[in-house]
Design a protein around this motif. Structure first.
Motif, PDB file in Angstrom:
ATOM      1  N   PHE A  42      29.696  23.175 -21.807  1.00 38.84           N
ATOM      2  CA  PHE A  42      28.715  22.123 -22.098  1.00 38.84           C
ATOM      3  C   PHE A  42      28.403  22.080 -23.588  1.00 38.84           C
ATOM      4  O   PHE A  42      28.496  23.078 -24.289  1.00 38.84           O
ATOM      5  CB  PHE A  42      27.408  22.385 -21.341  1.00 38.84           C
ATOM      6  N   LYS A  43      27.995  20.896 -24.034  1.00 38.62           N
ATOM      7  CA  LYS A  43      27.440  20.775 -25.378  1.00 38.62           C
ATOM      8  C   LYS A  43      26.425  19.641 -25.376  1.00 38.62           C
ATOM      9  O   LYS A  43      26.460  18.784 -24.486  1.00 38.62           O
ATOM     10  CB  LYS A  43      28.549  20.552 -26.399  1.00 38.62           C
ATOM     11  N   PRO A  44      25.509  19.636 -26.352  1.00 41.69           N
ATOM     12  CA  PRO A  44      24.499  18.566 -26.347  1.00 41.69           C
ATOM     13  C   PRO A  44      25.133  17.215 -26.687  1.00 41.69           C
ATOM     14  O   PRO A  44      26.009  17.134 -27.553  1.00 41.69           O
ATOM     15  CB  PRO A  44      23.523  18.994 -27.449  1.00 41.69           C
ATOM     16  N   ALA A  45      24.708  16.171 -25.977  1.00 38.51           N
ATOM     17  CA  ALA A  45      25.178  14.810 -26.273  1.00 38.51           C
ATOM     18  C   ALA A  45      24.306  14.243 -27.385  1.00 38.51           C
ATOM     19  O   ALA A  45      23.111  14.529 -27.450  1.00 38.51           O
ATOM     20  CB  ALA A  45      25.064  13.948 -25.023  1.00 38.51           C
ATOM     21  N   LEU A  46      24.899  13.477 -28.264  1.00 37.40           N
ATOM     22  CA  LEU A  46      24.115  12.871 -29.354  1.00 37.40           C
ATOM     23  C   LEU A  46      23.284  11.718 -28.818  1.00 37.40           C
ATOM     24  O   LEU A  46      22.222  11.416 -29.334  1.00 37.40           O
ATOM     25  CB  LEU A  46      25.047  12.387 -30.467  1.00 37.40           C
ATOM     26  N   ASP A  47      23.780  11.088 -27.750  1.00 38.15           N
ATOM     27  CA  ASP A  47      23.004  10.020 -27.112  1.00 38.15           C
ATOM     28  C   ASP A  47      22.458  10.578 -25.794  1.00 38.15           C
ATOM     29  O   ASP A  47      22.530  11.771 -25.558  1.00 38.15           O
ATOM     30  CB  ASP A  47      23.894   8.788 -26.892  1.00 38.15           C
ATOM     31  N   GLY A  60      40.811  22.602 -35.485  1.00 36.71           N
ATOM     32  CA  GLY A  60      41.523  21.702 -34.580  1.00 36.71           C
ATOM     33  C   GLY A  60      41.737  22.162 -33.151  1.00 36.71           C
ATOM     34  O   GLY A  60      42.220  21.397 -32.331  1.00 36.71           O
ATOM     35  N   ARG A  61      41.390  23.412 -32.804  1.00 35.46           N
ATOM     36  CA  ARG A  61      41.541  23.835 -31.400  1.00 35.46           C
ATOM     37  C   ARG A  61      40.452  23.185 -30.560  1.00 35.46           C
ATOM     38  O   ARG A  61      39.357  22.935 -31.048  1.00 35.46           O
ATOM     39  CB  ARG A  61      41.437  25.362 -31.278  1.00 35.46           C
ATOM     40  N   GLN A  62      40.748  22.933 -29.298  1.00 32.34           N
ATOM     41  CA  GLN A  62      39.717  22.335 -28.455  1.00 32.34           C
ATOM     42  C   GLN A  62      39.832  22.725 -26.991  1.00 32.34           C
ATOM     43  O   GLN A  62      40.847  23.236 -26.553  1.00 32.34           O
ATOM     44  CB  GLN A  62      39.707  20.823 -28.611  1.00 32.34           C
ATOM     45  N   ILE A  63      38.724  22.498 -26.264  1.00 33.16           N
ATOM     46  CA  ILE A  63      38.691  22.753 -24.816  1.00 33.16           C
ATOM     47  C   ILE A  63      37.781  21.695 -24.193  1.00 33.16           C
ATOM     48  O   ILE A  63      36.816  21.257 -24.826  1.00 33.16           O
ATOM     49  CB  ILE A  63      38.199  24.206 -24.533  1.00 33.16           C
ATOM     50  N   GLY A  64      38.116  21.269 -22.980  1.00 30.74           N
ATOM     51  CA  GLY A  64      37.336  20.235 -22.308  1.00 30.74           C
ATOM     52  C   GLY A  64      35.895  20.675 -22.091  1.00 30.74           C
ATOM     53  O   GLY A  64      35.639  21.847 -21.841  1.00 30.74           O
ATOM     54  N   ALA A  65      34.958  19.745 -22.227  1.00 27.86           N
ATOM     55  CA  ALA A  65      33.533  20.065 -22.077  1.00 27.86           C
ATOM     56  C   ALA A  65      32.801  18.846 -21.538  1.00 27.86           C
ATOM     57  O   ALA A  65      33.338  17.740 -21.529  1.00 27.86           O
ATOM     58  CB  ALA A  65      32.946  20.483 -23.423  1.00 27.86           C
ATOM     59  N   VAL A  66      31.585  19.078 -21.083  1.00 30.51           N
ATOM     60  CA  VAL A  66      30.719  17.990 -20.635  1.00 30.51           C
ATOM     61  C   VAL A  66      29.576  17.881 -21.638  1.00 30.51           C
ATOM     62  O   VAL A  66      28.913  18.883 -21.927  1.00 30.51           O
ATOM     63  CB  VAL A  66      30.149  18.277 -19.228  1.00 30.51           C
ATOM     64  N   ALA A  67      29.377  16.690 -22.194  1.00 27.60           N
ATOM     65  CA  ALA A  67      28.227  16.469 -23.084  1.00 27.60           C
ATOM     66  C   ALA A  67      27.033  16.106 -22.222  1.00 27.60           C
ATOM     67  O   ALA A  67      27.144  15.274 -21.324  1.00 27.60           O
ATOM     68  CB  ALA A  67      28.532  15.354 -24.072  1.00 27.60           C
ATOM     69  N   VAL A  68      25.906  16.767 -22.466  1.00 26.73           N
ATOM     70  CA  VAL A  68      24.714  16.561 -21.631  1.00 26.73           C
ATOM     71  C   VAL A  68      23.503  16.251 -22.505  1.00 26.73           C
ATOM     72  O   VAL A  68      23.370  16.782 -23.606  1.00 26.73           O
ATOM     73  CB  VAL A  68      24.404  17.809 -20.773  1.00 26.73           C
ATOM     74  N   PRO A  69      22.597  15.392 -21.993  1.00 26.82           N
ATOM     75  CA  PRO A  69      21.412  15.051 -22.773  1.00 26.82           C
ATOM     76  C   PRO A  69      20.379  16.167 -22.847  1.00 26.82           C
ATOM     77  O   PRO A  69      19.511  16.140 -23.706  1.00 26.82           O
ATOM     78  CB  PRO A  69      20.854  13.821 -22.053  1.00 26.82           C
ATOM     79  N   GLY A  70      20.467  17.169 -21.973  1.00 25.38           N
ATOM     80  CA  GLY A  70      19.482  18.253 -22.011  1.00 25.38           C
ATOM     81  C   GLY A  70      19.814  19.317 -20.993  1.00 25.38           C
ATOM     82  O   GLY A  70      20.803  19.219 -20.252  1.00 25.38           O
ATOM     83  N   VAL A  71      18.943  20.358 -20.966  1.00 28.24           N
ATOM     84  CA  VAL A  71      19.203  21.512 -20.101  1.00 28.24           C
ATOM     85  C   VAL A  71      19.176  21.127 -18.619  1.00 28.24           C
ATOM     86  O   VAL A  71      19.973  21.634 -17.822  1.00 28.24           O
ATOM     87  CB  VAL A  71      18.174  22.623 -20.399  1.00 28.24           C
ATOM     88  N   GLU A  94      32.627  30.946 -12.770  1.00 27.82           N
ATOM     89  CA  GLU A  94      32.509  32.363 -13.153  1.00 27.82           C
ATOM     90  C   GLU A  94      32.062  32.502 -14.601  1.00 27.82           C
ATOM     91  O   GLU A  94      31.433  33.478 -14.981  1.00 27.82           O
ATOM     92  CB  GLU A  94      33.860  33.060 -12.941  1.00 27.82           C
ATOM     93  N   VAL A  95      32.423  31.488 -15.406  1.00 27.64           N
ATOM     94  CA  VAL A  95      32.094  31.521 -16.828  1.00 27.64           C
ATOM     95  C   VAL A  95      31.493  30.176 -17.240  1.00 27.64           C
ATOM     96  O   VAL A  95      32.030  29.119 -16.896  1.00 27.64           O
ATOM     97  CB  VAL A  95      33.365  31.792 -17.689  1.00 27.64           C
ATOM     98  N   VAL A  96      30.370  30.224 -17.956  1.00 24.09           N
ATOM     99  CA  VAL A  96      29.766  29.006 -18.507  1.00 24.09           C
ATOM    100  C   VAL A  96      29.700  29.153 -20.024  1.00 24.09           C
ATOM    101  O   VAL A  96      29.163  30.151 -20.535  1.00 24.09           O
ATOM    102  CB  VAL A  96      28.353  28.758 -17.932  1.00 24.09           C
ATOM    103  N   GLY A  97      30.284  28.199 -20.743  1.00 23.60           N
ATOM    104  CA  GLY A  97      30.236  28.193 -22.205  1.00 23.60           C
ATOM    105  C   GLY A  97      29.352  27.063 -22.692  1.00 23.60           C
ATOM    106  O   GLY A  97      29.354  25.982 -22.098  1.00 23.60           O
ATOM    107  N   ILE A  98      28.563  27.307 -23.727  1.00 22.80           N
ATOM    108  CA  ILE A  98      27.704  26.254 -24.295  1.00 22.80           C
ATOM    109  C   ILE A  98      27.832  26.308 -25.816  1.00 22.80           C
ATOM    110  O   ILE A  98      27.592  27.351 -26.431  1.00 22.80           O
ATOM    111  CB  ILE A  98      26.227  26.429 -23.862  1.00 22.80           C
ATOM    112  N   ASP A  99      28.238  25.179 -26.426  1.00 23.04           N
ATOM    113  CA  ASP A  99      28.359  25.123 -27.887  1.00 23.04           C
ATOM    114  C   ASP A  99      27.133  24.407 -28.459  1.00 23.04           C
ATOM    115  O   ASP A  99      26.443  23.680 -27.743  1.00 23.04           O
ATOM    116  CB  ASP A  99      29.642  24.382 -28.285  1.00 23.04           C
ATOM    117  N   GLU A 100      26.863  24.609 -29.749  1.00 24.74           N
ATOM    118  CA  GLU A 100      25.729  23.976 -30.435  1.00 24.74           C
ATOM    119  C   GLU A 100      24.428  24.248 -29.674  1.00 24.74           C
ATOM    120  O   GLU A 100      23.574  23.372 -29.518  1.00 24.74           O
ATOM    121  CB  GLU A 100      25.933  22.451 -30.555  1.00 24.74           C
ATOM    122  N   ALA A 101      24.288  25.485 -29.206  1.00 25.46           N
ATOM    123  CA  ALA A 101      23.152  25.846 -28.345  1.00 25.46           C
ATOM    124  C   ALA A 101      21.807  25.643 -29.041  1.00 25.46           C
ATOM    125  O   ALA A 101      20.783  25.439 -28.389  1.00 25.46           O
ATOM    126  CB  ALA A 101      23.295  27.294 -27.887  1.00 25.46           C
TER     127      ALA A 101
END
Ligand code: ADP
Length: 202
Positions: A42-47, A60-71, A94-101
């Protein structure tokens, strides 16, 4: 890949901009995917919209994520109520990753602690300090509660020493302490800086 922890736990990766936080998060998550673990990112959505996106590093490396408006959207998603979940009612990943926490509110800590209690390995990446070199939002509490903390450094753009801070520049000048976080129409840039070369105008 065997985790040294018994059951769920919290790992936090911090440092200034360009220190390789996203790179390290992607590295850990990719290894979990290779180990055939279920991973949600997950990462925070700008909108204010939920959408499928990716976490990307500056290199340039990347991994699929879901942008979310909040917790609460992360909670909904993990509870099988998210519009992007492949199979509703699926078990927790089993694993949850969160960027820009750092952009999430004080409700992030209770969520990730609940997940860790439920057996999930949670990996957070975010800025430990804001552009004024002040502790950033929800991060101090998460650092205190984590089982594992990794502080990364970037390279100071002035002297080449390890950089621990993010320099904010507005129109080429160091930002002021009380400059608003969002400046409409201003030309803004960020650079990694060491303690000596980090500047905040009073
Ligand atoms: P973060 O998520 O901490 O902002 P990223 O993982 O997105 O960092 O990017 C790290 C990459 O940025 C480095 O591997 C390097 O290729 C690049 N980079 C650009 N400027 C710098 C700098 N000043 N110091 C270190 N790395 C830099």
């Amino acid at each position: 890949l065997k985790s040294p922890y018994h059951g769920g736990h919290l790992e936090v990766i911090v440092g200034p901009m360009f220190s390789g936080k996203s790179e390290e998060l992607i590295r850990r998550l990719t290894r979990a995917v290779i180990a055939r673990q279920r991973v949600a990112v997950f990462k925070p959505a700008l909108d204010s919209r939920y959408h499928a996106t990716h976490v990307a590093s500056h290199a340039g490396r990347q991994i699929g994520a879901v942008a979310v408006p909040g917790v609460s959207a992360i909670r909904d998603h993990l509870a099988g109520e998210g519009p992007l979940l492949s199979a509703p009612g699926e078990r927790l990943p089993e694993v949850v990753g969160i960027d820009e926490a750092q952009f999430f509110g004080p409700d992030l800590a209770p969520l990730v602690l609940d997940l860790a209690e439920a057996g999930v390995r949670v990996i957070l990446a975010g800025l430990d300090l804001d552009f004024r070199a002040e502790p950033f939002g929800c991060i101090p509490e998460l650092l205190a509660r984590a089982e594992s903390v990794e502080k990364l450094t970037a390279i100071c753009t002035v002297c080449g020493a390890p950089a621990t801070r993010s320099q904010r520049l507005i129109g080429g000048m160091p930002a002021r302490f009380d400059d608003p976080v969002v400046l409409v129409g201003a030309e803004e840039a960020y650079e990694a800086r060491c303690r000596v070369h980090h500047e905040v105008r009073g």
